[in-house]
Design a protein around this motif. Structure first.
Motif, PDB file in Angstrom:
ATOM      1  N   ALA A 105     -22.190  10.933 -48.603  1.00 28.87           N
ATOM      2  CA  ALA A 105     -22.120  12.961 -49.010  1.00 28.87           C
ATOM      3  C   ALA A 105     -20.732  13.007 -48.580  1.00 28.87           C
ATOM      4  O   ALA A 105     -19.764  13.775 -48.851  1.00 28.87           O
ATOM      5  N   THR A 106     -20.846  13.311 -46.848  1.00 28.56           N
ATOM      6  CA  THR A 106     -20.078  13.744 -46.229  1.00 28.56           C
ATOM      7  C   THR A 106     -18.374  12.753 -46.260  1.00 28.56           C
ATOM      8  O   THR A 106     -18.108  13.421 -46.003  1.00 28.56           O
ATOM      9  N   VAL A 107     -18.811  11.515 -46.420  1.00 27.42           N
ATOM     10  CA  VAL A 107     -17.398  10.850 -46.184  1.00 27.42           C
ATOM     11  C   VAL A 107     -16.356  11.652 -47.748  1.00 27.42           C
ATOM     12  O   VAL A 107     -15.258  11.853 -47.527  1.00 27.42           O
ATOM     13  N   TYR A 108     -17.501  11.288 -48.779  1.00 24.03           N
ATOM     14  CA  TYR A 108     -16.840  11.985 -49.760  1.00 24.03           C
ATOM     15  C   TYR A 108     -16.315  13.171 -49.624  1.00 24.03           C
ATOM     16  O   TYR A 108     -15.049  13.250 -50.258  1.00 24.03           O
ATOM     17  N   PHE A 109     -17.029  13.730 -49.192  1.00 23.79           N
ATOM     18  CA  PHE A 109     -16.553  15.346 -49.056  1.00 23.79           C
ATOM     19  C   PHE A 109     -14.677  14.927 -47.765  1.00 23.79           C
ATOM     20  O   PHE A 109     -14.015  15.920 -47.904  1.00 23.79           O
ATOM     21  N   LEU A 110     -14.727  14.032 -47.041  1.00 28.54           N
ATOM     22  CA  LEU A 110     -13.655  14.259 -45.765  1.00 28.54           C
ATOM     23  C   LEU A 110     -12.701  13.296 -46.962  1.00 28.54           C
ATOM     24  O   LEU A 110     -11.638  13.729 -46.088  1.00 28.54           O
ATOM     25  N   MET A 111     -13.007  12.358 -47.952  1.00 33.89           N
ATOM     26  CA  MET A 111     -11.844  12.216 -48.926  1.00 33.89           C
ATOM     27  C   MET A 111     -11.350  12.962 -50.212  1.00 33.89           C
ATOM     28  O   MET A 111     -11.376  13.115 -50.567  1.00 33.89           O
ATOM     29  N   ASN A 112     -12.389  14.485 -49.978  1.00 40.27           N
ATOM     30  CA  ASN A 112     -11.737  15.433 -50.806  1.00 40.27           C
ATOM     31  C   ASN A 112     -11.958  15.125 -52.099  1.00 40.27           C
ATOM     32  O   ASN A 112     -11.513  15.412 -53.177  1.00 40.27           O
ATOM     33  N   GLN A 113     -13.907  13.308 -52.326  1.00 45.84           N
ATOM     34  CA  GLN A 113     -13.924  13.712 -53.469  1.00 45.84           C
ATOM     35  C   GLN A 113     -15.310  14.460 -53.740  1.00 45.84           C
ATOM     36  O   GLN A 113     -16.709  14.199 -53.524  1.00 45.84           O
ATOM     37  N   PHE A 114     -14.958  15.531 -54.634  1.00 44.45           N
ATOM     38  CA  PHE A 114     -16.701  16.945 -54.117  1.00 44.45           C
ATOM     39  C   PHE A 114     -16.913  16.285 -55.147  1.00 44.45           C
ATOM     40  O   PHE A 114     -18.376  16.351 -54.566  1.00 44.45           O
ATOM     41  N   LYS A 115     -16.498  15.586 -56.444  1.00 48.58           N
ATOM     42  CA  LYS A 115     -18.100  15.778 -57.539  1.00 48.58           C
ATOM     43  C   LYS A 115     -18.813  14.489 -56.587  1.00 48.58           C
ATOM     44  O   LYS A 115     -19.916  14.995 -57.206  1.00 48.58           O
ATOM     45  N   ASN A 116     -18.084  13.854 -55.843  1.00 55.68           N
ATOM     46  CA  ASN A 116     -18.469  13.064 -55.629  1.00 55.68           C
ATOM     47  C   ASN A 116     -19.952  12.557 -54.711  1.00 55.68           C
ATOM     48  O   ASN A 116     -20.991  12.503 -54.284  1.00 55.68           O
ATOM     49  N   LEU A 118     -21.034  16.121 -54.103  1.00 50.52           N
ATOM     50  CA  LEU A 118     -22.308  16.694 -54.608  1.00 50.52           C
ATOM     51  C   LEU A 118     -22.889  15.784 -55.257  1.00 50.52           C
ATOM     52  O   LEU A 118     -24.092  15.754 -55.766  1.00 50.52           O
ATOM     53  N   ASP A 119     -22.443  14.618 -56.533  1.00 52.99           N
ATOM     54  CA  ASP A 119     -23.602  13.461 -56.961  1.00 52.99           C
ATOM     55  C   ASP A 119     -24.701  12.990 -55.734  1.00 52.99           C
ATOM     56  O   ASP A 119     -26.080  13.324 -55.940  1.00 52.99           O
ATOM     57  N   ASP A 120     -24.306  12.894 -54.589  1.00 49.82           N
ATOM     58  CA  ASP A 120     -24.983  12.428 -53.036  1.00 49.82           C
ATOM     59  C   ASP A 120     -25.987  13.721 -53.123  1.00 49.82           C
ATOM     60  O   ASP A 120     -26.815  12.750 -52.545  1.00 49.82           O
ATOM     61  N   ILE A 121     -25.081  14.671 -52.250  1.00 52.26           N
ATOM     62  CA  ILE A 121     -26.060  15.432 -52.148  1.00 52.26           C
ATOM     63  C   ILE A 121     -27.422  15.739 -52.982  1.00 52.26           C
ATOM     64  O   ILE A 121     -28.341  16.498 -52.386  1.00 52.26           O
ATOM     65  N   SER A 136     -25.899  22.865 -46.215  1.00 49.77           N
ATOM     66  CA  SER A 136     -25.061  23.300 -45.639  1.00 49.77           C
ATOM     67  C   SER A 136     -23.602  22.738 -46.028  1.00 49.77           C
ATOM     68  O   SER A 136     -22.884  23.601 -46.871  1.00 49.77           O
ATOM     69  N   GLY A 137     -23.868  20.913 -46.452  1.00 56.04           N
ATOM     70  CA  GLY A 137     -22.048  21.195 -47.137  1.00 56.04           C
ATOM     71  C   GLY A 137     -22.545  20.848 -48.555  1.00 56.04           C
ATOM     72  O   GLY A 137     -21.341  20.916 -48.914  1.00 56.04           O
ATOM     73  N   GLN A 138     -23.176  21.242 -49.249  1.00 54.43           N
ATOM     74  CA  GLN A 138     -23.110  21.965 -50.559  1.00 54.43           C
ATOM     75  C   GLN A 138     -22.532  23.148 -50.499  1.00 54.43           C
ATOM     76  O   GLN A 138     -21.376  23.354 -51.131  1.00 54.43           O
ATOM     77  N   ALA A 139     -22.823  24.035 -49.538  1.00 52.77           N
ATOM     78  CA  ALA A 139     -21.977  25.258 -49.599  1.00 52.77           C
ATOM     79  C   ALA A 139     -21.117  25.218 -49.270  1.00 52.77           C
ATOM     80  O   ALA A 139     -19.800  25.671 -50.374  1.00 52.77           O
ATOM     81  N   ARG A 140     -20.369  24.153 -48.388  1.00 51.41           N
ATOM     82  CA  ARG A 140     -18.850  23.977 -48.116  1.00 51.41           C
ATOM     83  C   ARG A 140     -17.813  23.595 -49.439  1.00 51.41           C
ATOM     84  O   ARG A 140     -16.662  23.983 -49.369  1.00 51.41           O
ATOM     85  N   ILE A 141     -19.107  22.649 -49.944  1.00 47.16           N
ATOM     86  CA  ILE A 141     -17.942  21.944 -51.064  1.00 47.16           C
ATOM     87  C   ILE A 141     -17.693  23.376 -52.670  1.00 47.16           C
ATOM     88  O   ILE A 141     -16.348  23.559 -52.715  1.00 47.16           O
ATOM     89  N   PHE A 142     -18.886  23.752 -52.581  1.00 46.31           N
ATOM     90  CA  PHE A 142     -19.159  25.547 -53.629  1.00 46.31           C
ATOM     91  C   PHE A 142     -17.812  26.051 -52.908  1.00 46.31           C
ATOM     92  O   PHE A 142     -17.224  27.135 -53.735  1.00 46.31           O
TER      93      PHE A 142
END
Length: 183
Positions: A105-116, A118-121, A136-142
């Protein structure tokens, strides 16, 4: 005779795996109980570090722990695609290890693949609902998606079992963003 021996070995491995997982779970439960009651930030940070060390260690497979460490290094050096491959491999091997999902999920976040991400979170939180890092990661994406109320809810979930969590400091900032948005 061979079938009986196979059955006994399989039973032993199953008991060992269950025992290691429940031992790790008992330790986590104890740490989270302490985390809920701690009233100074230094102690909370120490408990948080212990929880992270347990999450980052596979309960029965040291090779998976090594792969997770390797994938994390790749991620830190910016080799996201290779890190993603490593985490994919770990998840295929053990889809019930929450930290593998969290790292991916963190890698996807860093790649700006937010839907992926969030799915992993969601997978992380299904396995380990107290995973304050995932929340916390989920909050940052939101926040990035300007879904501020959802961001606050994610942080509030984490604060239920980690009352002194640093991410709680984000709530007033998010509320300010909500007020600015409504002007």
């Amino acid at each position: 005779m061979k079938l009986r021996k196979f059955f006994l070995i399989t039973l032993y491995i199953g008991i060992f795996f269950t025992s290691a997982q429940s031992s790790q779970e008992n330790i986590l439960n104890n740490l989270f109980n302490q985390l809920e009651k701690v009233n100074n930030s230094k102690s909370a940070v120490l408990l948080e570090a212990k929880i992270w060390s347990i999450w980052n260690e596979h309960p029965t497979n040291s090779k998976l722990t090594e792969k997770l460490e390797f994938g994390t290094e790749l991620m830190q050096y910016g080799d996201y695609n290779y890190a993603l491959t490593v985490f994919d491999n770990i998840i295929v091997t053990d889809p019930k290890w929450s930290e593998a999902w969290n790292k991916r999920a963190t890698v996807y976040f860093l790649m700006n693949q937010f839907k992926n991400s969030l799915d992993d979170i969601d997978k992380v939180l299904n396995i380990e609902p107290r995973h304050f890092g995932a929340l916390s990661g989920q909050a940052r994406i939101f926040i990035k998606l300007q879904k501020y109320e959802k961001a606050i809810k994610s942080i509030e979930r984490a604060l239920k079992f980690y009352p002194s969590f640093k991410s709680g400091e984000m709530i007033p900032k998010i509320e300010r963003l909500i007020r600015e948005e409504s002007i």
